[in-house]
Design a protein around this motif. Structure first.
Motif, short mmCIF file in Angstrom:
data_model
loop_
_atom_site.label_atom_id
_atom_site.label_comp_id
_atom_site.label_asym_id
_atom_site.label_seq_id
_atom_site.Cartn_x
_atom_site.Cartn_y
_atom_site.Cartn_z
N ALA A 121 9.86 1.09 -36.04
CA ALA A 121 10.70 0.70 -37.18
C ALA A 121 12.05 1.42 -37.19
O ALA A 121 12.91 1.13 -38.02
CB ALA A 121 9.96 0.98 -38.49
N ILE A 122 12.24 2.34 -36.26
CA ILE A 122 13.50 3.09 -36.21
C ILE A 122 14.61 2.18 -35.67
O ILE A 122 14.48 1.58 -34.61
CB ILE A 122 13.36 4.36 -35.35
CG1 ILE A 122 12.40 5.34 -36.04
CG2 ILE A 122 14.71 5.02 -35.10
CD1 ILE A 122 11.93 6.47 -35.18
N VAL A 123 15.69 2.08 -36.43
CA VAL A 123 16.80 1.18 -36.08
C VAL A 123 17.84 1.95 -35.27
O VAL A 123 18.22 3.07 -35.61
CB VAL A 123 17.45 0.61 -37.36
CG1 VAL A 123 18.65 -0.27 -37.02
CG2 VAL A 123 16.44 -0.19 -38.16
N GLY A 124 18.32 1.33 -34.18
CA GLY A 124 19.39 1.95 -33.38
C GLY A 124 18.88 3.13 -32.56
O GLY A 124 17.69 3.29 -32.32
N SER A 139 13.85 4.02 -47.85
CA SER A 139 13.44 3.96 -49.26
C SER A 139 12.06 3.32 -49.40
O SER A 139 11.22 3.79 -50.16
CB SER A 139 14.46 3.16 -50.09
OG SER A 139 15.73 3.76 -50.00
N GLN A 140 11.83 2.22 -48.63
CA GLN A 140 10.52 1.55 -48.67
C GLN A 140 9.42 2.48 -48.17
O GLN A 140 8.33 2.54 -48.74
CB GLN A 140 10.56 0.29 -47.79
CG GLN A 140 11.36 -0.86 -48.38
CD GLN A 140 11.58 -1.98 -47.36
OE1 GLN A 140 10.89 -2.06 -46.34
NE2 GLN A 140 12.55 -2.84 -47.63
N PHE A 141 9.72 3.23 -47.12
CA PHE A 141 8.74 4.16 -46.55
C PHE A 141 8.41 5.27 -47.55
O PHE A 141 7.24 5.60 -47.76
CB PHE A 141 9.27 4.75 -45.25
CG PHE A 141 8.38 5.82 -44.65
CD1 PHE A 141 7.22 5.48 -43.98
CD2 PHE A 141 8.71 7.17 -44.76
CE1 PHE A 141 6.38 6.45 -43.43
CE2 PHE A 141 7.89 8.15 -44.22
CZ PHE A 141 6.73 7.79 -43.55
N ASP A 142 9.45 5.85 -48.17
CA ASP A 142 9.23 6.94 -49.13
C ASP A 142 8.46 6.47 -50.36
O ASP A 142 7.67 7.22 -50.94
CB ASP A 142 10.58 7.55 -49.56
CG ASP A 142 11.24 8.32 -48.43
OD1 ASP A 142 10.53 8.71 -47.48
OD2 ASP A 142 12.47 8.51 -48.48
N SER A 164 1.18 0.43 -42.35
CA SER A 164 0.24 -0.64 -42.03
C SER A 164 0.97 -1.92 -41.60
O SER A 164 0.48 -2.66 -40.74
CB SER A 164 -0.67 -0.95 -43.23
OG SER A 164 0.08 -1.44 -44.32
N GLN A 165 2.16 -2.16 -42.16
CA GLN A 165 2.95 -3.34 -41.76
C GLN A 165 3.46 -3.22 -40.32
O GLN A 165 3.72 -4.22 -39.65
CB GLN A 165 4.16 -3.51 -42.71
CG GLN A 165 3.79 -3.99 -44.10
CD GLN A 165 4.96 -3.91 -45.07
OE1 GLN A 165 6.05 -3.44 -44.72
NE2 GLN A 165 4.74 -4.36 -46.29
N SER A 166 3.60 -1.96 -39.84
CA SER A 166 4.14 -1.73 -38.50
C SER A 166 3.06 -1.63 -37.42
O SER A 166 3.38 -1.47 -36.24
CB SER A 166 4.96 -0.43 -38.49
OG SER A 166 6.00 -0.49 -39.43
N GLN A 225 3.46 -1.26 -33.31
CA GLN A 225 3.08 0.06 -32.79
C GLN A 225 2.02 -0.09 -31.69
O GLN A 225 2.12 0.54 -30.63
CB GLN A 225 2.53 0.93 -33.92
CG GLN A 225 3.56 1.35 -34.96
CD GLN A 225 4.36 2.57 -34.54
OE1 GLN A 225 5.45 2.43 -34.00
NE2 GLN A 225 3.84 3.75 -34.77
N ASP A 226 1.01 -0.93 -31.96
CA ASP A 226 -0.06 -1.13 -30.98
C ASP A 226 0.47 -1.76 -29.70
O ASP A 226 0.04 -1.41 -28.59
CB ASP A 226 -1.16 -2.01 -31.58
CG ASP A 226 -2.02 -1.26 -32.59
OD1 ASP A 226 -1.93 -0.02 -32.62
OD2 ASP A 226 -2.76 -1.91 -33.35
N GLU A 227 1.42 -2.69 -29.85
CA GLU A 227 2.00 -3.36 -28.68
C GLU A 227 2.75 -2.37 -27.79
O GLU A 227 2.59 -2.36 -26.57
CB GLU A 227 2.95 -4.48 -29.15
CG GLU A 227 3.46 -5.35 -28.02
CD GLU A 227 4.45 -6.41 -28.50
OE1 GLU A 227 5.22 -6.91 -27.65
OE2 GLU A 227 4.48 -6.72 -29.71
#
Length: 350
Positions: free
Chosen positions: A18-21, A232-235, A243-245, A249-251
């Motif tokens: 989920a890390i951007v850039g 903000s969503q994570f915090d 769970s959405q990721s 992550q598994d891939e």
């Protein structure tokens, strides 16, 4: 109820996918995980660019490893190179040892750490109480088969950096204390981060890091907003966000496992090796470490992309990360070190 309490005690880690850039930093970490012999990565960049978040995220992403139960050195149950002397003797004597699976160790080295804390020391309390000289393992023991992270590595005492780099290069830590000599495996991916404004590492120490990633603050307003919203969503709800990721992550986790399996059979042609060495020679890189690391990184990148032969593109994607920190500093030079590597690469490879 108890399960919820335990789950809440574990500090949630932001998902790596989920890390951007910051693609350069992410690629360097992935390649070092695929092949730890690349020699670690130094990440230099502005404050608040997600260095620590990304490093903790890669450790959380990795598949669990099998270790000998109750062994302080995370000894491998089969690989002799990754066993402590005690476990090695037990295996040679055909003693069946219990094993368990643990998360890949992620060890933080604080700036104020002492040499004893890093390398290990004698357990004085046990020596006084029981009259037995016992070794108390340090952070290098805990980091075996994992990741050792040093934030602000450019502010760490030079003698500690020397000890770190020696262990990272040899894969072993030797401690001589009070008539006791202990040697144990210490194979880890060394990750250092820092802000260049707070001081540079000595060139001979910088050279010991396999790769060097430079990261900058994101300038694109839309991308900045996206990063802020994700955080903000994570915090707000860490478990829900994690769970959405899970599918991504598994891939990626499976991708890394496949690359580790394919790496031993990945080949690099002789003419490409010659061209890599030609680039290093034209850049006036001291020693042969640059040649070796570039070969290893290119093979890891090819394996990551599910190929058994290294291509010119694989080298192009990795060579800057492997060489930019090995160039001699010229105060009159206006060209960036990464651009200089790219320029010579284009001239040699065409």
């Amino acid at each position: 109820m108890i399960l919820n309490t335990i789950e809440n005690l574990v500090r949630p880690v932001f998902p790596f996918t989920a890390i951007v850039g910051q693609e350069e930093m992410k690629l360097a970490l992935i390649l070092n995980v695929i092949d730890p012999s690349i020699g670690g990565v130094m990440i230099m960049g502005d404050r608040g660019t997600g260095k620590s978040t990304t490093i903790r995220a890669i450790a959380d992403l990795l598949p669990e490893i099998e270790v000998v139960a109750d062994d302080p050195f995370n000894s491998h149950p089969f690989n002799i190179e990754l066993m402590s002397e005690e476990i090695k003797q037990a295996v040679e004597n055909k003693i069946v040892l219990p094993t368990k699976y643990i998360k890949v160790p992620m060890v933080d080295l604080p700036l104020g750490a002492t040499e004893d804390r890093l390398c290990g020391t004698i357990d004085i309390e046990k020596a006084l109480k029981d009259g037995v000289k016992t070794f108390e393992p340090g952070l290098l023991a805990k980091a075996n088969r994992g990741i050792l992270y040093v934030d602000e590595v450019n502010l760490l005492d030079d003698h500690l950096v020397d000890l770190l780099l020696d262990s990272a290069a040899s894969g072993w830590n030797t401690v001589e204390r009070e008539g006791i000599s202990i040697r144990h495996p210490s194979r880890f991916v060394l990750v250092g981060s820092g802000n260049p404004e707070e001081g540079e590492l000595r060139p001979q120490l910088l050279d010991r890091f396999g790769m060097h990633a430079e990261i900058r603050t994101v300038k694109d307003p839309a991308l900045r907003v996206k990063i802020v919203e994700q955080r903000s969503q994570f915090d707000k709800s860490p478990q829900q966000y994690i769970s959405q990721s899970i599918p991504q992550q598994d891939e990626l986790k499976q991708h890394i496992i496949n690359a580790q399996i394919n790496l031993p059979t990945t080949q690099i042609d002789y003419d490409l090796k010659v061209k890599i060495s030609q680039v290093c020679a034209e850049l006036d890189v001291d020693g042969l470490r640059g040649d070796i690391v570039t070969n290893r990184a290119a093979k890891a990148f090819a394996a990551y992309n599910n190929r058994d032969h290294v291509s010119q593109e694989d080298i192009r994607k990795t060579i800057t990360l492997c060489l930019r920190h090995r160039l001699r500093k010229d105060p009159l030079e206006s060209i960036d070190s990464g651009d200089k590597v790219n320029k010579v690469f284009q001239e040699v490879f065409g």
